[in-house]
Scaffold this motif. Structure first.
Motif, PDB file in Angstrom:
ATOM      1  N   UNK A 198     -14.988  -5.990 -21.147  1.00  0.00           N
ATOM      2  CA  UNK A 198     -14.944  -5.144 -19.953  1.00  0.00           C
ATOM      3  C   UNK A 198     -16.268  -5.190 -19.190  1.00  0.00           C
ATOM      4  N   UNK A 199     -17.381  -5.197 -19.925  1.00  0.00           N
ATOM      5  CA  UNK A 199     -18.697  -5.244 -19.273  1.00  0.00           C
ATOM      6  C   UNK A 199     -18.890  -6.582 -18.567  1.00  0.00           C
ATOM      7  N   UNK A 200     -18.540  -7.673 -19.231  1.00  0.00           N
ATOM      8  CA  UNK A 200     -18.728  -9.003 -18.639  1.00  0.00           C
ATOM      9  C   UNK A 200     -17.804  -9.232 -17.452  1.00  0.00           C
ATOM     10  N   UNK A 201     -16.645  -8.616 -17.436  1.00  0.00           N
ATOM     11  CA  UNK A 201     -15.771  -8.735 -16.266  1.00  0.00           C
ATOM     12  C   UNK A 201     -16.447  -8.162 -15.024  1.00  0.00           C
ATOM     13  N   UNK A 202     -17.121  -7.031 -15.183  1.00  0.00           N
ATOM     14  CA  UNK A 202     -17.850  -6.449 -14.046  1.00  0.00           C
ATOM     15  C   UNK A 202     -19.034  -7.333 -13.641  1.00  0.00           C
ATOM     16  N   UNK A 203     -19.705  -7.921 -14.619  1.00  0.00           N
ATOM     17  CA  UNK A 203     -20.842  -8.796 -14.317  1.00  0.00           C
ATOM     18  C   UNK A 203     -20.367 -10.046 -13.578  1.00  0.00           C
ATOM     19  N   UNK A 204     -19.287 -10.631 -14.018  1.00  0.00           N
ATOM     20  CA  UNK A 204     -18.764 -11.834 -13.351  1.00  0.00           C
ATOM     21  C   UNK A 204     -18.289 -11.513 -11.934  1.00  0.00           C
ATOM     22  N   UNK A 205     -17.702 -10.356 -11.750  1.00  0.00           N
ATOM     23  CA  UNK A 205     -17.283  -9.955 -10.403  1.00  0.00           C
ATOM     24  C   UNK A 205     -18.492  -9.827  -9.480  1.00  0.00           C
ATOM     25  N   UNK A 206     -19.551  -9.246  -9.979  1.00  0.00           N
ATOM     26  CA  UNK A 206     -20.772  -9.139  -9.178  1.00  0.00           C
ATOM     27  C   UNK A 206     -21.342 -10.524  -8.876  1.00  0.00           C
ATOM     28  N   UNK A 207     -21.342 -11.410  -9.864  1.00  0.00           N
ATOM     29  CA  UNK A 207     -21.841 -12.763  -9.643  1.00  0.00           C
ATOM     30  C   UNK A 207     -21.021 -13.524  -8.613  1.00  0.00           C
ATOM     31  N   UNK A 208     -19.702 -13.333  -8.636  1.00  0.00           N
ATOM     32  CA  UNK A 208     -18.850 -14.003  -7.658  1.00  0.00           C
ATOM     33  C   UNK A 208     -19.116 -13.491  -6.246  1.00  0.00           C
ATOM     34  N   UNK A 209     -19.269 -12.178  -6.098  1.00  0.00           N
ATOM     35  CA  UNK A 209     -19.573 -11.620  -4.778  1.00  0.00           C
ATOM     36  C   UNK A 209     -20.951 -12.069  -4.298  1.00  0.00           C
ATOM     37  N   UNK A 210     -21.912 -12.127  -5.210  1.00  0.00           N
ATOM     38  CA  UNK A 210     -23.251 -12.587  -4.850  1.00  0.00           C
ATOM     39  C   UNK A 210     -23.228 -14.049  -4.406  1.00  0.00           C
ATOM     40  N   UNK A 211     -22.450 -14.853  -5.086  1.00  0.00           N
ATOM     41  CA  UNK A 211     -22.328 -16.266  -4.723  1.00  0.00           C
ATOM     42  C   UNK A 211     -21.780 -16.413  -3.304  1.00  0.00           C
ATOM     43  N   UNK A 212     -20.810 -15.600  -2.959  1.00  0.00           N
ATOM     44  CA  UNK A 212     -20.239 -15.657  -1.620  1.00  0.00           C
ATOM     45  C   UNK A 212     -21.265 -15.267  -0.559  1.00  0.00           C
ATOM     46  N   UNK A 213     -22.050 -14.247  -0.846  1.00  0.00           N
ATOM     47  CA  UNK A 213     -23.059 -13.803   0.111  1.00  0.00           C
ATOM     48  C   UNK A 213     -24.142 -14.859   0.280  1.00  0.00           C
ATOM     49  N   UNK A 214     -24.556 -15.484  -0.818  1.00  0.00           N
ATOM     50  CA  UNK A 214     -25.599 -16.506  -0.733  1.00  0.00           C
ATOM     51  C   UNK A 214     -25.116 -17.729   0.041  1.00  0.00           C
TER      52      UNK A 214
END
Length: 286
Positions: A258-274
């Protein structure tokens, strides 16, 4: 004269008869008078002699010759070493379970902080600085930002910008995952090996029981009760160590997911912004 003599004789005879009849009666009265005095004296003596109070029943402490204390006191080096290993496994299991629970709760709080502050920042650089320095989400954001600034040179030009940012963010996420998974291998090892360690103690206890029977030449209960009790205690301790380890492993693994799912979601959104080029515009303003 004769008449007077008769009167005197009659009086004397009467006196003698009265004396003989009164003497037994006085003796009886005298005995009755003395007897109560004697009884009263005896009673006084009995009452004056204080009877000591009854002593309380003495409580004798009986040690259990077949308990855990007896196992440690009478066990040999093999039994003590087995018990010591099981105790170390139990301590390590509970330590990892507590520390991992605290670590997961901390990253969850960091995720809520990132969700509330990161995306409302004016720029991507400022967004990373808003987060706590120890935050796992700030670590991912900084790795992604640095990857955009380091993309260049003869070697990196052969890798497109999208792939380079993706690799950098994924490496940061993998490092966090590795950090979260630390210690779970120990729980898996304890859960799978502790019953066999306890079984080894059981076999060793049964060996002692058979040895005691062979030396004594008789299979009496007092000869085999101690070693068999030792064997059963080892089995119980092995199961008591293994069950929490298995349950803790499954519980922590589910929470890690559950924790890593939230981390991966944040990483995916960050990748889109970058990839949107906002970071380049920010660098140009600087």
């Amino acid at each position: 004269m004769n008449k007077m003599m008769k009167t005197v004789r009659l009086f004397a005879l009467t006196s003698i008869l009265a004396g003989t009849s009164i003497l037994p009666v006085s003796s009886v009265f005298a005995e009755e008078t003395v007897t109560p005095t004697t009884v009263q004296t005896t009673e006084n003596v009995n009452n004056s002699a204080h009877t000591p109070p009854p002593q309380p029943a003495s409580t004798q402490v009986v040690h259990n010759p077949y308990g855990l204390e007896a196992l440690w006191r009478e066990g040999d080096i093999v039994a003590k070493s087995t018990l010591f290993i099981l105790v170390l496994m139990s301590i390590g299991t509970w330590y990892i379970m507590v520390t991992k629970f605290i670590q997961q709760a901390k990253i969850k709080r960091q995720g809520k902080e990132a969700e509330a502050k990161f995306w409302d920042a004016d720029s991507i650089d400022h967004a990373a600085e808003i987060l706590n320095e120890t935050s796992a989400y700030r670590f991912i954001a900084e790795k992604g930002i640095h990857s955009t600034k380091k993309h260049g040179g003869n070697l990196l030009e052969r890798i497109d910008f999208n792939t380079w940012v993706t690799i950098s963010i994924q490496r940061a996420i993998d490092k966090i995952q590795s950090h979260l998974s630390g210690g779970l291998a120990f729980l898996a090892t304890v859960g799978s090996t502790a019953p066999f360690v306890g079984l080894f103690g059981t076999v060793w206890g049964i060996y002692h029981a058979l040895t005691a029977i062979g030396i004594s030449g008789q299979a009496s209960i007092d000869k085999v009760a101690g070693p068999v009790g030792e064997a059963l205690i080892m089995t119980a301790i092995g199961l008591a160590v293994a069950v929490p380890a298995v349950l803790g492993y499954n519980w922590l693994t589910r929470r890690n997911k559950a924790v890593l799912d939230n981390v991966r979601t944040f990483g995916s959104d960050l990748h889109t912004v970058l990839l949107s080029g906002e970071i380049k515009n920010t660098n140009d303003l600087k």
